[in-house]
Write a protein that holds these residues in place. Structure first.
Motif, mmCIF file in Angstrom:
data_model
loop_
_atom_site.group_PDB
_atom_site.id
_atom_site.type_symbol
_atom_site.label_atom_id
_atom_site.label_comp_id
_atom_site.label_asym_id
_atom_site.label_seq_id
_atom_site.Cartn_x
_atom_site.Cartn_y
_atom_site.Cartn_z
ATOM 1 N N GLN A 1 0.804 -1.218 0.000
ATOM 2 C CA GLN A 1 0.000 0.000 0.000
ATOM 3 C C GLN A 1 0.839 1.271 0.000
ATOM 4 O O GLN A 1 0.427 2.278 -0.566
ATOM 5 N N ALA A 2 1.980 1.251 0.635
ATOM 6 C CA ALA A 2 2.803 2.463 0.690
ATOM 7 C C ALA A 2 4.229 2.076 1.042
ATOM 8 O O ALA A 2 4.495 0.993 1.573
ATOM 9 N N ALA A 3 5.147 2.982 0.711
ATOM 10 C CA ALA A 3 6.554 2.794 1.055
ATOM 11 C C ALA A 3 7.204 4.152 1.196
ATOM 12 O O ALA A 3 6.816 5.116 0.515
ATOM 13 N N ARG A 4 8.165 4.256 2.078
ATOM 14 C CA ARG A 4 8.910 5.506 2.244
ATOM 15 C C ARG A 4 10.326 5.179 2.709
ATOM 16 O O ARG A 4 10.564 4.161 3.377
ATOM 17 N N ILE A 5 11.253 6.048 2.332
ATOM 18 C CA ILE A 5 12.645 5.881 2.743
ATOM 19 C C ILE A 5 12.800 6.322 4.196
ATOM 20 O O ILE A 5 12.410 7.429 4.557
ATOM 21 N N ARG A 6 13.342 5.447 5.016
ATOM 22 C CA ARG A 6 13.570 5.768 6.422
ATOM 23 C C ARG A 6 14.970 6.315 6.661
ATOM 24 O O ARG A 6 15.168 7.173 7.520
ATOM 25 N N ARG A 7 15.918 5.836 5.881
ATOM 26 C CA ARG A 7 17.295 6.288 6.044
ATOM 27 C C ARG A 7 17.997 6.225 4.703
ATOM 28 O O ARG A 7 17.821 5.268 3.949
ATOM 29 N N LEU A 8 18.762 7.262 4.400
ATOM 30 C CA LEU A 8 19.526 7.300 3.156
ATOM 31 C C LEU A 8 20.733 8.191 3.340
ATOM 32 O O LEU A 8 20.593 9.390 3.624
ATOM 33 N N ASN A 9 21.908 7.627 3.225
ATOM 34 C CA ASN A 9 23.146 8.404 3.283
ATOM 35 C C ASN A 9 24.287 7.589 2.694
ATOM 36 O O ASN A 9 24.185 6.379 2.484
ATOM 37 N N TYR A 10 25.383 8.289 2.417
ATOM 38 C CA TYR A 10 26.561 7.590 1.915
ATOM 39 C C TYR A 10 27.141 6.702 3.014
ATOM 40 O O TYR A 10 26.986 6.970 4.213
ATOM 41 N N ALA A 11 27.812 5.643 2.590
ATOM 42 C CA ALA A 11 28.509 4.783 3.548
ATOM 43 C C ALA A 11 29.603 5.580 4.244
ATOM 44 O O ALA A 11 30.157 6.526 3.670
ATOM 45 N N PRO A 12 29.951 5.236 5.497
ATOM 46 C CA PRO A 12 30.918 6.033 6.263
ATOM 47 C C PRO A 12 32.259 6.224 5.569
ATOM 48 O O PRO A 12 32.889 7.272 5.710
ATOM 49 N N GLU A 13 32.707 5.228 4.779
ATOM 50 C CA GLU A 13 34.046 5.330 4.190
ATOM 51 C C GLU A 13 34.146 6.414 3.123
ATOM 52 O O GLU A 13 35.256 6.860 2.801
ATOM 53 N N ILE A 14 33.024 6.849 2.554
ATOM 54 C CA ILE A 14 33.087 7.896 1.530
ATOM 55 C C ILE A 14 32.244 9.112 1.898
ATOM 56 O O ILE A 14 32.144 10.054 1.111
ATOM 57 N N ALA A 15 31.656 9.082 3.085
ATOM 58 C CA ALA A 15 30.735 10.167 3.456
ATOM 59 C C ALA A 15 31.439 11.522 3.487
ATOM 60 O O ALA A 15 30.886 12.538 3.034
ATOM 61 N N GLY A 16 32.682 11.558 4.011
ATOM 62 C CA GLY A 16 33.398 12.829 4.103
ATOM 63 C C GLY A 16 33.693 13.428 2.739
ATOM 64 O O GLY A 16 33.468 14.625 2.507
ATOM 65 N N GLU A 17 34.176 12.585 1.825
ATOM 66 C CA GLU A 17 34.495 13.081 0.487
ATOM 67 C C GLU A 17 33.241 13.544 -0.246
ATOM 68 O O GLU A 17 33.246 14.575 -0.931
#
Length: 288
Positions: A199-215
Motif C-alpha cells: 500500500q505504501a513505502a517511504r525511505i527511512r534512512r539514506l546516506n553515503y557509507a561512512p568510508e566515503i561520506a566525508g568526500e
C-alpha cells in the motif's frame, strides 16, 4: 499450482447456537425421563453428544480478520464476515489478520548506479488480500515478505544514483517519491504470489557509507557553492541590465560606452562579491 481464495459456506452462528443448545437440552431431558429404559437413554446420549460435538463448528470472526478453513487437508474456503458463524465441526480453521502491517527493513549497504556505497532503509505498509495464496502458495508469507522487501530495496537502490549533480535524472536523494513508486511497483510484482498488496513505502534512512561520506560531503558543498555563485551572477547581470535600462530611459545622466563599462564593472563586483561593498567617494573623473 496457484491457489485462489474462495468463500466458505457457513450458517448463521446465533441461530445455529440456539438449535444446538435446544438439541442438548432435549438430549438431557430424554436421558432423565428414560432412566429405566436403555434404548431411550442411548438416544438421549446420542443427541447430547451430537450437540456438544457440533458446538466446535462455531467460529467467531473479528473485523479485519479471516479464517482459512480446511477439511481433511483440502482447502474449502475462507470466512471473512465478522461475527458468529457455524461451519463443519470437523474442519480446521486458521486465523489470518487482514489489517495493514508495517515492515521496517534493516539498514542495507548497497552500491548505487554510479558505484558509490550507500546505506538505505525503508518502511513498507502491506496487507494480505488473498488468504489462500498467503497460506498455501508460499512456505511462510511473513518471512517471504521480509526477504522480498530486502531484495527489492537492493535492486531499486542500485538502479539510481544517490544524487545527480550534472543532470536532471531521477536520483535517490532528489526524487524520493519517484523512487518509492518504483519500489512499490517492483514489490507488488514480487509479492502477488503470496496474496499480498503493498500500500505504501517511504525511505527511512539514506546516506553515503561512512568510508566515503566525508568526500561526498565536500563534493556536495562544492556543488552547492558553484550553484549559488551561478545564481548570484545571473541575478547580478539582471540587475545591471535593469539599472542601465532605467538610466537610459531617464534624463538624469548620459552615459557613454566607457562610463557604462565602468559602471557594469563596479556593479558586478558589488553584487557578486562575498563581502559588503566599501563606499569610495570619487572627487575626480575617469577622463584625463
Amino acid at each position: 499450482m496457484e491457489t485462489h481464495e474462495s468463500v466458505q459456506r457457513s450458517l448463521p452462528g446465533v441461530a445455529s447456537l440456539a438449535v444446538l443448545l435446544a438439541l442438548a437440552v432435549v438430549g438431557a431431558l430424554v436421558i432423565g425421563l428414560g432412566a429405566a429404559q436403555g434404548p431411550v437413554i442411548a438416544i438421549g446420549i446420542v443427541l447430547l453428544t451430537l450437540a456438544v460435538s457440533a458446538l466446535r463448528g462455531l467460529v467467531v470472526i473479528q473485523p479485519n480478520q479471516a479464517k482459512v478453513v480446511m477439511l481433511f487437508g483440502r482447502y474449502t474456503g475462507t470466512l471473512r464476515t465478522p461475527g458468529l458463524s457455524w461451519v463443519n465441526p470437523f474442519t480446521v480453521r486458521t486465523t489470518l489478520s487482514l489489517r495493514v502491517r508495517s515492515l521496517e527493513s534493516e539498514v542495507l549497504k548497497v552500491n548505487d548506479a554510479t558505484g558509490n556505497p550507500v546505506e538505505i532503509a525503508a518502511v513498507i505498509n502491506w496487507r494480505v488480500i488473498d488468504t489462500a495464496r498467503a497460506m498455501f502458495d508460499v512456505d511462510d508469507f511473513l518471512q517471504f515478505v521480509s526477504m522480498q522487501t530486502e531484495s527489492a530495496i537492493r535492486h531499486v537502490a542500485g538502479t539510481y544514483a544517490y544524487d545527480n549533480y550534472e543532470s536532471q535524472a531521477t536520483s535517490l536523494r532528489g526524487d524520493p517519491d519517484a523512487v518509492m513508486e518504483t519500489l512499490i511497483t517492483e514489490l507488488q510484482a514480487r509479492l502477488v504470489v503470496a496474496g499480498v498488496e503493498v500500500q505504501a513505502a517511504r525511505i527511512r534512512r539514506l546516506n553515503y557509507a561512512p568510508e566515503i561520506a566525508g568526500e561526498m560531503l565536500r563534493r556536495q558543498q562544492a556543488n552547492a557553492i558553484v550553484a549559488a555563485r551561478q545564481r548570484i551572477v545571473e541575478g547580478a547581470v539582471g540587475m545591471v541590465e535593469l539599472a542601465l535600462q532605467k538610466l537610459g530611459e531617464s534624463d538624469l545622466i548620459e552615459l557613454d560606452e566607457d562610463r557604462k563599462a565602468a559602471m557594469v564593472s563596479n556593479l558586478m563586483v558589488v553584487l557578486s562579491g562575498d563581502r559588503g561593498p566599501q563606499p569610495i567617494v570619487n572627487t575626480g573623473t575617469i577622463y584625463p
